[in-house]
Design an enzyme around this catalytic site. Structure first.
Site, PDB file in Angstrom:
ATOM      1  N   TYR A  97      -9.531  -9.442   7.269  1.00  0.00           N
ATOM      2  CA  TYR A  97      -9.565  -8.634   6.038  1.00  0.00           C
ATOM      3  C   TYR A  97     -10.999  -8.557   5.480  1.00  0.00           C
ATOM      4  O   TYR A  97     -11.469  -7.492   5.073  1.00  0.00           O
ATOM      5  CB  TYR A  97      -8.609  -9.283   5.038  1.00  0.00           C
ATOM      6  CG  TYR A  97      -8.440  -8.565   3.730  1.00  0.00           C
ATOM      7  CD1 TYR A  97      -7.638  -7.439   3.635  1.00  0.00           C
ATOM      8  CD2 TYR A  97      -9.069  -9.035   2.569  1.00  0.00           C
ATOM      9  CE1 TYR A  97      -7.467  -6.785   2.420  1.00  0.00           C
ATOM     10  CE2 TYR A  97      -8.900  -8.393   1.353  1.00  0.00           C
ATOM     11  CZ  TYR A  97      -8.102  -7.277   1.275  1.00  0.00           C
ATOM     12  OH  TYR A  97      -7.931  -6.633   0.070  1.00  0.00           O
ATOM     13  N   LYS A 148     -13.051  -5.197   5.040  1.00  0.00           N
ATOM     14  CA  LYS A 148     -13.447  -4.773   3.701  1.00  0.00           C
ATOM     15  C   LYS A 148     -14.961  -4.643   3.573  1.00  0.00           C
ATOM     16  O   LYS A 148     -15.455  -3.797   2.824  1.00  0.00           O
ATOM     17  CB  LYS A 148     -12.894  -5.750   2.655  1.00  0.00           C
ATOM     18  CG  LYS A 148     -11.381  -5.613   2.449  1.00  0.00           C
ATOM     19  CD  LYS A 148     -10.974  -4.177   2.211  1.00  0.00           C
ATOM     20  CE  LYS A 148      -9.696  -3.999   1.460  1.00  0.00           C
ATOM     21  NZ  LYS A 148      -9.310  -2.566   1.379  1.00  0.00           N
TER      22      LYS A 148
HETATM   23  P1  NAD Z   1      -0.098  -3.143  -2.340  1.00  0.00           P
HETATM   24  O1  NAD Z   1       0.408  -3.950  -1.188  1.00  0.00           O
HETATM   25  O2  NAD Z   1       0.606  -3.183  -3.635  1.00  0.00           O
HETATM   26  O3  NAD Z   1      -0.247  -1.622  -1.907  1.00  0.00           O
HETATM   27  C1  NAD Z   1      -0.712  -1.217  -0.661  1.00  0.00           C
HETATM   28  C2  NAD Z   1       0.011   0.050  -0.282  1.00  0.00           C
HETATM   29  O4  NAD Z   1      -0.540   0.539   0.944  1.00  0.00           O
HETATM   30  C3  NAD Z   1       1.509  -0.163  -0.035  1.00  0.00           C
HETATM   31  O5  NAD Z   1       2.251   0.770  -0.793  1.00  0.00           O
HETATM   32  C4  NAD Z   1       1.675   0.067   1.472  1.00  0.00           C
HETATM   33  O6  NAD Z   1       2.919   0.608   1.836  1.00  0.00           O
HETATM   34  C5  NAD Z   1       0.531   1.011   1.755  1.00  0.00           C
HETATM   35  N1  NAD Z   1       0.115   0.950   3.165  1.00  0.00           N
HETATM   36  C6  NAD Z   1      -0.164  -0.153   3.887  1.00  0.00           C
HETATM   37  N2  NAD Z   1      -0.510   0.165   5.135  1.00  0.00           N
HETATM   38  C7  NAD Z   1      -0.477   1.520   5.199  1.00  0.00           C
HETATM   39  C8  NAD Z   1      -0.756   2.443   6.242  1.00  0.00           C
HETATM   40  N3  NAD Z   1      -1.138   2.029   7.458  1.00  0.00           N
HETATM   41  N4  NAD Z   1      -0.653   3.774   5.978  1.00  0.00           N
HETATM   42  C9  NAD Z   1      -0.275   4.196   4.744  1.00  0.00           C
HETATM   43  N5  NAD Z   1       0.039   3.358   3.731  1.00  0.00           N
HETATM   44  C10 NAD Z   1      -0.076   2.032   3.954  1.00  0.00           C
HETATM   45  O7  NAD Z   1      -1.624  -3.614  -2.515  1.00  0.00           O
HETATM   46  P2  NAD Z   1      -2.714  -3.332  -3.659  1.00  0.00           P
HETATM   47  O8  NAD Z   1      -3.071  -4.649  -4.229  1.00  0.00           O
HETATM   48  O9  NAD Z   1      -2.322  -2.226  -4.540  1.00  0.00           O
HETATM   49  O10 NAD Z   1      -3.934  -2.917  -2.732  1.00  0.00           O
HETATM   50  C11 NAD Z   1      -4.497  -1.624  -2.688  1.00  0.00           C
HETATM   51  C12 NAD Z   1      -5.869  -1.728  -2.045  1.00  0.00           C
HETATM   52  O11 NAD Z   1      -6.733  -2.549  -2.831  1.00  0.00           O
HETATM   53  C13 NAD Z   1      -5.845  -2.355  -0.651  1.00  0.00           C
HETATM   54  O12 NAD Z   1      -6.796  -1.713   0.174  1.00  0.00           O
HETATM   55  C14 NAD Z   1      -6.280  -3.771  -0.920  1.00  0.00           C
HETATM   56  O13 NAD Z   1      -6.825  -4.381   0.223  1.00  0.00           O
HETATM   57  C15 NAD Z   1      -7.294  -3.556  -2.020  1.00  0.00           C
HETATM   58  N6  NAD Z   1      -7.564  -4.720  -2.825  1.00  0.00           N
HETATM   59  C16 NAD Z   1      -6.618  -5.244  -3.629  1.00  0.00           C
HETATM   60  C17 NAD Z   1      -6.942  -6.345  -4.397  1.00  0.00           C
HETATM   61  C18 NAD Z   1      -5.970  -6.958  -5.337  1.00  0.00           C
HETATM   62  O14 NAD Z   1      -6.382  -7.879  -6.054  1.00  0.00           O
HETATM   63  N7  NAD Z   1      -4.744  -6.505  -5.412  1.00  0.00           N
HETATM   64  C19 NAD Z   1      -8.214  -6.935  -4.314  1.00  0.00           C
HETATM   65  C20 NAD Z   1      -9.142  -6.366  -3.481  1.00  0.00           C
HETATM   66  C21 NAD Z   1      -8.823  -5.248  -2.754  1.00  0.00           C
END
Ligand code: NAD
Length: 305
Positions: free
Chosen positions: A166, A170
């Protein structure tokens, strides 16, 4: 303050069925954008699939009088992504904004990491983001307008134990942004990276309830909306969470220049503190700036022009 609106703009938000993507899609729609709500509907580790979450977000947007369509492609599947972009063009005739947000986790220490899990995470985050940007690139160039955001993470920028796959995926967002920023500038395509920290299902066991309440996805979306707006900056990495916003920047120290007769590992070791000294550090604007700096330093040290 100027109102930020997206009337007449078409946006694609990947992974928009839940969490941050859902909040971004609703934020864009509330301010007038037509939104493609992409979501494969997978579990946190990328397993399974369902169209329910994306459909529910489309229904929310329509209920507030907006326009949206759901698309359930896997962002890692180039043909599926091309189909999604083709549909957006068929319905609305343009794509102005791409928010690459879809993501999964497959955490393990590197010692226990299976390369299939490493590859899967890189596929979704890096290849998935590149697929969507690539399918929209000719459209944005033709329109002379495009706003693209990649979603990075503190894990990629600073490191997090157990997240080699990851973290690497990222960090790659920054590399992709840097190059697309340079290549897109003449066609008014601006490219930025968001580094969010939010309470979503991705972080649900990690955060105490009091912190989770402060870290709602909706506290991040205003930053995302600025990054895809008319007056957006380009090539920035915006950290966002719980109402905090900050930029991450990469600087290079002035460093030292060694002549050939002293250019040994021992001299590098002996002068490492000087190499690392931060005073006078600068942000380089492209790869060639570094080459130019070193060649000029070497020429100067030799008394050449
Ligand atoms: P989440 O798991 O709530 O949402 C992720 C969404 O992406 C889900 O609805 C899932 O179905 C969809 N998804 C996954 N793989 C997919 C694919 N191959 N094609 C299409 N859709 C797909 O997670 P989140 O926390 O809302 O994360 C959103 C983004 O933010 C991600 O890229 C995550 O890595 C990044 N992020 C989140 C955090 C955090 O603190 N939550 C921190 C840093 C980065």
């Amino acid at each position: 303050m100027v109102d930020i609106r997206f009337d007449g703009r078409v946006a694609i938000v990947t992974g928009a069925g839940t969490g941050l993507g859902r909040s971004h899609a609703l934020g864009l729609a509330k301010r007038g954008a037509k939104v493609v709500v992409n979501d494969l509907g997978v579990g946190r580790d990328g397993s399974g699939s369902s169209s329910e979450a994306a459909q529910a977000v489309v229904a929310e947007i329509e209920a507030m009088g907006g326009e949206a369509l759901a698309h359930g492609c896997d962002v890692a599947d180039e043909d599926g992504v091309i189909d999604m972009v083709t549909q957006a063009i068929a319905v609305w005739g343009r794509v102005d904004i791409v928010v690459n947000n879809a993501g999964i986790l497959r955490d393990k220490t590197f010692a226990k990491m299976d390369m299939a899990d490493f590859r899967k995470v890189v596929d979704v985050h890096l290849i998935g983001s590149a697929n969507v940007a690539h399918a929209c690139w000719p459209i944005m160039r033709e329109q002379k307008y495009g706003r693209i955001v990649f979603t990075s993470s503190a894990s990629g920028l600073y490191g997090n134990f157990g997240q080699s796959n990851y973290g690497a995926a990222k960090a790659s967002m920054m590399g992709l942004m840097n190059v697309l920023h340079l290549e897109g500038a003449r066609d008014n395509i601006r490219v930025n990276t968001l580094a969010p920290t939010a309470a979503t299902r991705m972080t649900e066991e990690l955060l105490p309830a009091e912190a989770a309440e402060l870290l709602a996805p909706e506290t991040i979306t205003p930053g995302l909306l600025y990054l895809v707006s008319e007056d957006a900056p380009s090539r920035t990495i915006l950290g966002a969470g719980a109402g905090s916003f900050a930029l991450t920047k990469v600087y290079e120290t002035p460093g030292i220049t060694l002549m050939d007769d002293e250019n040994t590992p021992e001299t590098v070791a002996a002068k490492f503190a000087e190499i690392a000294a931060a005073e006078g550090q600068e942000e380089l604007t492209d790869a060639f700036s570094q080459t130019k700096k070193y060649a000029l330093n070497a020429a100067k040290a030799r008394g050449l022009k």
